[in-house]
Design a protein around this motif. Structure first.
Motif, PDB file in Angstrom:
ATOM      1  N   GLY A  73       5.614   0.341   3.053  1.00 42.42           N
ATOM      2  CA  GLY A  73       6.697   0.792   3.928  1.00 42.42           C
ATOM      3  C   GLY A  73       7.915  -0.102   3.828  1.00 42.42           C
ATOM      4  O   GLY A  73       8.013  -1.008   3.009  1.00 42.42           O
ATOM      5  N   HIS A  74       8.865   0.132   4.683  1.00 44.11           N
ATOM      6  CA  HIS A  74      10.132  -0.603   4.701  1.00 44.11           C
ATOM      7  C   HIS A  74       9.871  -2.111   4.860  1.00 44.11           C
ATOM      8  O   HIS A  74       9.184  -2.529   5.777  1.00 44.11           O
ATOM      9  CB  HIS A  74      11.017  -0.108   5.845  1.00 44.11           C
ATOM     10  N   HIS A 111      -9.343  -1.262   5.992  1.00 41.69           N
ATOM     11  CA  HIS A 111      -8.089  -0.892   6.642  1.00 41.69           C
ATOM     12  C   HIS A 111      -7.244  -2.141   6.842  1.00 41.69           C
ATOM     13  O   HIS A 111      -7.766  -3.212   7.183  1.00 41.69           O
ATOM     14  CB  HIS A 111      -8.348  -0.256   8.015  1.00 41.69           C
ATOM     15  N   VAL A 112      -5.924  -1.989   6.641  1.00 40.37           N
ATOM     16  CA  VAL A 112      -4.999  -3.091   6.893  1.00 40.37           C
ATOM     17  C   VAL A 112      -3.963  -2.703   7.947  1.00 40.37           C
ATOM     18  O   VAL A 112      -3.098  -3.494   8.284  1.00 40.37           O
ATOM     19  CB  VAL A 112      -4.294  -3.549   5.592  1.00 40.37           C
ATOM     20  N   CYS A 113      -4.092  -1.485   8.478  1.00 44.51           N
ATOM     21  CA  CYS A 113      -3.164  -1.041   9.516  1.00 44.51           C
ATOM     22  C   CYS A 113      -3.582  -1.636  10.859  1.00 44.51           C
ATOM     23  O   CYS A 113      -4.726  -2.056  11.050  1.00 44.51           O
ATOM     24  CB  CYS A 113      -3.134   0.479   9.583  1.00 44.51           C
ATOM     25  N   SER A 114      -2.641  -1.662  11.795  1.00 46.06           N
ATOM     26  CA  SER A 114      -2.948  -2.254  13.099  1.00 46.06           C
ATOM     27  C   SER A 114      -3.960  -1.408  13.875  1.00 46.06           C
ATOM     28  O   SER A 114      -4.698  -1.929  14.707  1.00 46.06           O
ATOM     29  CB  SER A 114      -1.663  -2.429  13.912  1.00 46.06           C
ATOM     30  N   LEU A 170      -6.824  -6.064  -0.175  1.00 43.15           N
ATOM     31  CA  LEU A 170      -7.839  -5.761   0.841  1.00 43.15           C
ATOM     32  C   LEU A 170      -8.055  -4.255   0.954  1.00 43.15           C
ATOM     33  O   LEU A 170      -9.193  -3.776   1.032  1.00 43.15           O
ATOM     34  CB  LEU A 170      -7.429  -6.328   2.202  1.00 43.15           C
ATOM     35  N   TYR A 171      -6.967  -3.507   0.955  1.00 43.52           N
ATOM     36  CA  TYR A 171      -7.046  -2.050   1.044  1.00 43.52           C
ATOM     37  C   TYR A 171      -7.783  -1.470  -0.159  1.00 43.52           C
ATOM     38  O   TYR A 171      -8.634  -0.590  -0.017  1.00 43.52           O
ATOM     39  CB  TYR A 171      -5.628  -1.474   1.153  1.00 43.52           C
ATOM     40  N   CYS A 204      -5.617   6.008   3.942  1.00 47.32           N
ATOM     41  CA  CYS A 204      -5.048   5.890   5.281  1.00 47.32           C
ATOM     42  C   CYS A 204      -3.524   5.781   5.153  1.00 47.32           C
ATOM     43  O   CYS A 204      -3.010   4.841   4.535  1.00 47.32           O
ATOM     44  CB  CYS A 204      -5.622   4.672   5.989  1.00 47.32           C
ATOM     45  N   ALA A 205      -2.820   6.734   5.730  1.00 50.89           N
ATOM     46  CA  ALA A 205      -1.361   6.734   5.674  1.00 50.89           C
ATOM     47  C   ALA A 205      -0.780   5.532   6.408  1.00 50.89           C
ATOM     48  O   ALA A 205       0.251   4.985   6.003  1.00 50.89           O
ATOM     49  CB  ALA A 205      -0.814   8.032   6.267  1.00 50.89           C
TER      50      ALA A 205
END
Length: 116
Positions: free
Chosen positions: A109-110, A84-87, A78-79, A100-101
């Motif tokens: 991430g973890h 965007h896939v961040c909240s 998707l990204y 987008c970080a």
């Protein structure tokens, strides 16, 4: 004489049925051999398929790409398609060339499942 002819007719019919039965048994044996060959080939291909999957998995690990879970792989796709896939901005379009970080942290991430 008709009784003798009837007995011969019965014998002829019995001989014919016996011949057909033998032919049927021969056909069944051929089918059984073909089924055995197909099943053996299926097993060989399944084993080869498993080996290929393992080789692909090792190749991905050699290239240094992290192994992503299925859900994280979906988020990555998707990204890469520009969302965007961040909240914070989930589902909003990325500007051309934007990164987008937060999104990359969500994807790469973890992963608590990998800590096990």
């Amino acid at each position: 004489m008709s009784e003798q002819k009837a007995n011969e007719n019965i014998y002829d019919r019995f001989a014919q049925v016996t011949k057909q039965t033998r032919e049927l048994v021969a056909n069944m044996e051929q089918l059984q051999n073909q089924i055995t060959e197909v099943l053996e080939q299926n097993v060989e291909l399944s084993i080869e398929n498993d080996h290929l999957r393992q080789a692909i998995k090792k190749m991905k690990n050699v290239n240094g790409e992290p192994q992503l879970s299925g859900s994280r792989q979906n988020l990555k796709e998707l990204y890469q398609q520009g969302f965007h896939v961040c909240s914070e901005y989930f589902g909003k379009r990325l500007a051309p060339g934007e990164s987008c970080a937060f999104c990359t942290d969500v994807i790469f991430g973890h992963d608590p499942d990998q800590a096990k």
